[in-house]
Design a protein around this motif. Structure first.
Motif, short mmCIF file in Angstrom:
data_model
loop_
_atom_site.label_atom_id
_atom_site.label_comp_id
_atom_site.label_asym_id
_atom_site.label_seq_id
_atom_site.Cartn_x
_atom_site.Cartn_y
_atom_site.Cartn_z
N ALA A 1 51.40 -11.18 -9.81
CA ALA A 1 50.59 -9.98 -10.05
C ALA A 1 50.88 -9.39 -11.42
N SER A 2 52.12 -9.55 -11.90
CA SER A 2 52.48 -9.00 -13.21
C SER A 2 51.76 -9.70 -14.35
N ASN A 3 51.20 -10.89 -14.07
CA ASN A 3 50.47 -11.64 -15.09
C ASN A 3 48.97 -11.36 -15.05
N VAL B 1 35.51 -25.10 -2.92
CA VAL B 1 36.30 -24.65 -4.07
C VAL B 1 35.92 -23.22 -4.44
N LEU B 2 34.61 -22.93 -4.51
CA LEU B 2 34.17 -21.58 -4.86
C LEU B 2 34.54 -20.58 -3.77
N SER B 3 34.51 -21.01 -2.52
CA SER B 3 34.86 -20.12 -1.43
C SER B 3 36.33 -19.69 -1.51
N VAL B 4 37.22 -20.66 -1.73
CA VAL B 4 38.64 -20.31 -1.82
C VAL B 4 38.94 -19.56 -3.11
N LEU B 5 38.16 -19.85 -4.16
CA LEU B 5 38.32 -19.09 -5.41
C LEU B 5 37.97 -17.62 -5.18
N THR B 6 36.89 -17.39 -4.45
CA THR B 6 36.50 -16.01 -4.14
C THR B 6 37.58 -15.30 -3.34
N GLN B 7 38.15 -15.99 -2.36
CA GLN B 7 39.24 -15.40 -1.56
C GLN B 7 40.43 -15.06 -2.45
N ASN B 8 40.75 -15.96 -3.35
CA ASN B 8 41.88 -15.74 -4.25
C ASN B 8 41.62 -14.54 -5.17
N LEU B 9 40.40 -14.45 -5.68
CA LEU B 9 40.06 -13.33 -6.56
C LEU B 9 40.12 -11.99 -5.82
N SER C 1 45.78 -6.44 -6.16
CA SER C 1 47.07 -6.17 -6.79
C SER C 1 46.98 -5.01 -7.79
N TYR C 2 45.74 -4.64 -8.18
CA TYR C 2 45.56 -3.47 -9.04
C TYR C 2 45.66 -2.20 -8.18
N GLU C 3 46.27 -1.19 -8.72
CA GLU C 3 46.37 0.08 -8.00
C GLU C 3 45.07 0.88 -8.10
N ASN C 4 44.39 0.79 -9.25
CA ASN C 4 43.17 1.56 -9.47
C ASN C 4 41.97 0.86 -8.84
#
Length: 547
Positions: free
Chosen positions: A305-307, A366-374, A380-383
């Motif tokens: 998350a720091s990256n 691939v796009l489905s798991v990419l969406t889940q990852n995104l 991970s952002y607070e805002n």
């Protein structure tokens, strides 16, 4: 004569000894001619073999015609008159050595910059100049920090790069192009050697001699392929999935050449064609496993998350995944065929293109798991606003990349016909979510004056002050924070800005008209800090760190 009339005569012994010496002399002459006239095939000629379309056959003159004729006469006399076959070993050893050396020279030449891209086979004859392959553009060393795209960088969506055309496949595994080149050339060289052998040696020795002749070069060819397969696996351990494309490129050429090798080697002992098939199977296994692992990597990208990009721009996992899919289009047939045995639905499909359906299923996964990852990364952002900007950027990048790469979109539509509409809906939802950032600011504006008392009480005046002060503070805070956010795509950036203007300016205009002339303070400039054009100017400066 002596054998029938005087078997023990000195004349017979002398004749036998003379004949034996003659055979030895001819055998020695055969070896000398081979050694003196035998040369490796010029690299330039082998390059022409690799780049040729097959319209004009590239012929190799291993020996001048008169030399071939001399060798043929000696060979036929030794076999037919002397019953001697020792010279056969001289022949296949000499030719095998030259063939192995020629192939080694070719591989070294390609590795040192003289390669040709046999993917786009160009019509060529011996007079053509081989083309140098273009350098690749899609590599990230394992030791490097992931790069992030920002407003100030040229991205595929903002600069127009990569509009539907897959990026050139980079040789992330050293030796890939050398092997792909030699895969085609080795077959043609074997055909040439067989043709030469047929003009020199008696026909009943062809199979045995050809088997021995190809043994060592074939061993080297198979060993190089196995080494490359291991190299692909090692690179994949570093999560550099560019190596999948190198492996698939090799597999593509092995599959294309396999029937030719099988026909050429048919009837030979120890099934040399089977070794080529086994090498093909090894790459099929590695490539299929790699495709599955790539999908898992996209799903579980271990980036911390720091990256995460501080400005909410397109994440590298998104751009790399889309780039990978685009580059796969040059290999869609081999990938689809590779995936098909593992996709029962595609095999049962009535579309007439089961391999494309299998590839479409894979791309959609691939796009489905990419969406889940995104989605996970966004959290991970607070805002909340930054979460939305991040999702908006990434979903828009995927959608725009797909619409620019019609081939990828068509493959995806094999499985999900409404894939484009799905992304439009996702983008629309994120734009609506983003507008919630203005909820508090709008609350200060929603109760515009419908008419005022001639005399305001102290509480009335304080309420109006709080409305102006509250709106000014909200606008300043949101602008201060969000001008550092990035929306790299110019059209999307302007569109979101227009959304903000259409949402805020009408309410602010009405609010200002209702309260701007009301005597709620002795110092109006302290509270009425912005006129309508000022608010619009500020809203147009969002997502611009230089504002």
């Amino acid at each position: 004569f002596f054998g029938h009339n005087n078997p023990g005569s000195m004349e017979l012994a002398n004749s036998v000894e003379t004949f034996k010496i003659g055979v030895e002399k001819l055998t020695k002459e055969f070896r000398t001619i081979l050694q003196t006239n035998g040369k490796t095939v010029p690299v330039k000629l082998m390059m022409d073999m690799a780049s040729g379309s097959g319209d004009e056959e590239v012929t190799v003159e291993h020996y001048p015609a008169r030399i071939q004729e001399t060798l043929s006469k000696i060979a036929n006399w030794l076999v037919n008159k002397a019953g001697n076959t020792e010279f056969l070993a001289l022949y296949y050893q000499s030719r095998s050595t030259l063939l192995a050396r020629s192939m080694t020279m070719l591989r070294e030449a390609v590795r040192h910059g003289g390669g040709v891209n046999v993917q786009t086979k160009k019509s060529a004859t011996a007079k053509d100049t081989p083309q140098r392959r273009q350098p690749g553009i899609f590599r990230r060393e394992a030791t490097q920090r992931p790069r992030r795209m920002s407003l100030r960088e040229k991205t595929p969506t903002s600069s127009g790069a990569g509009r539907g055309a897959p990026a050139p496949i980079e040789e992330s595994v050293e030796g890939t192009y050398a092997f792909v080149t030699s895969c085609s050339v080795f077959y043609q060289m074997l055909v040439s050697e067989r043709s030469l052998m047929q003009t020199i040696l008696p026909s009943y020795h062809h199979k045995t001699c050809f088997q021995q002749l190809m043994a060592t070069p074939l061993d080297l060819f198979i060993a190089e392929g196995e080494n490359l397969n291991n190299a692909v696996k090692r690179v994949l351990l570093r999560n550099d999935y560019q190596a999948v494309l190198s492996g698939l490129k090799i597999l593509q050429h092995l599959q294309q050449q396999r029937p030719q090798y099988q026909a050429l080697m048919k009837g030979l002992q120890h099934d040399p064609a089977g070794r080529v098939s086994s090498l093909t199977s090894i790459f099929e296994s590695t490539c299929h496993k790699s495709l599955v692992e790539f999908c898992d990597y996209v799903k579980n990208d271990p980036d911390k998350a720091s990256n995460m990009p501080k400005d909410g721009t397109v994440h590298e996992i998104t751009s790399s995944t889309v780039s990978f899919m685009q580059q796969c289009m040059d290999l869609q047939d081999v990938i689809g065929t590779l995936l098909l045995p593992h996709d029962a639905a595609a095999r049962a499909s009535n579309t007439g293109h089961p391999a494309k359906r299998a590839l479409g299923t894979y791309f959609n996964k691939v796009l489905s798991v990419l969406t889940q990852n995104l989605e996970t990364k966004a959290n991970s952002y607070e805002n909340p606003a930054l979460q939305t900007v991040f999702r908006l950027n990434n979903f828009h990048f995927i959608h725009k990349s797909l619409t620019r790469s019609n081939e990828v979109l068509r493959i995806l539509e094999e499985e999900t016909p409404d894939i484009e509409d799905n992304y439009n809906d996702m983008i629309g939802r994120e734009r609506k979510k983003y507008q919630k950032v203005w909820s508090k600011a709008l609350n200060y504006l929603l109760e515009a004056s419908q008419g005022h008392k001639e005399t305001l009480s102290k509480s009335d005046r304080e309420a109006i002050k709080e409305r102006f002060k509250g709106f000014n503070t909200e606008l300043d805070d949101i602008f201060r924070i969000q001008r550092a956010y990035a929306i790299p795509d110019e059209r999307l950036r302007e569109s979101v800005r227009e959304d903000n203007i259409e949402l805020i300016v009408p309410f602010y205009r009405k609010f200002l008209e209702g309260y701007g002339s009301v005597p709620f303070t002795k110092n109006p400039s302290k509270y009425i800090r912005h006129q309508v054009p000022d608010v619009e100017r500020i809203l147009r400066s969002f997502f611009d760190a230089s504002a």
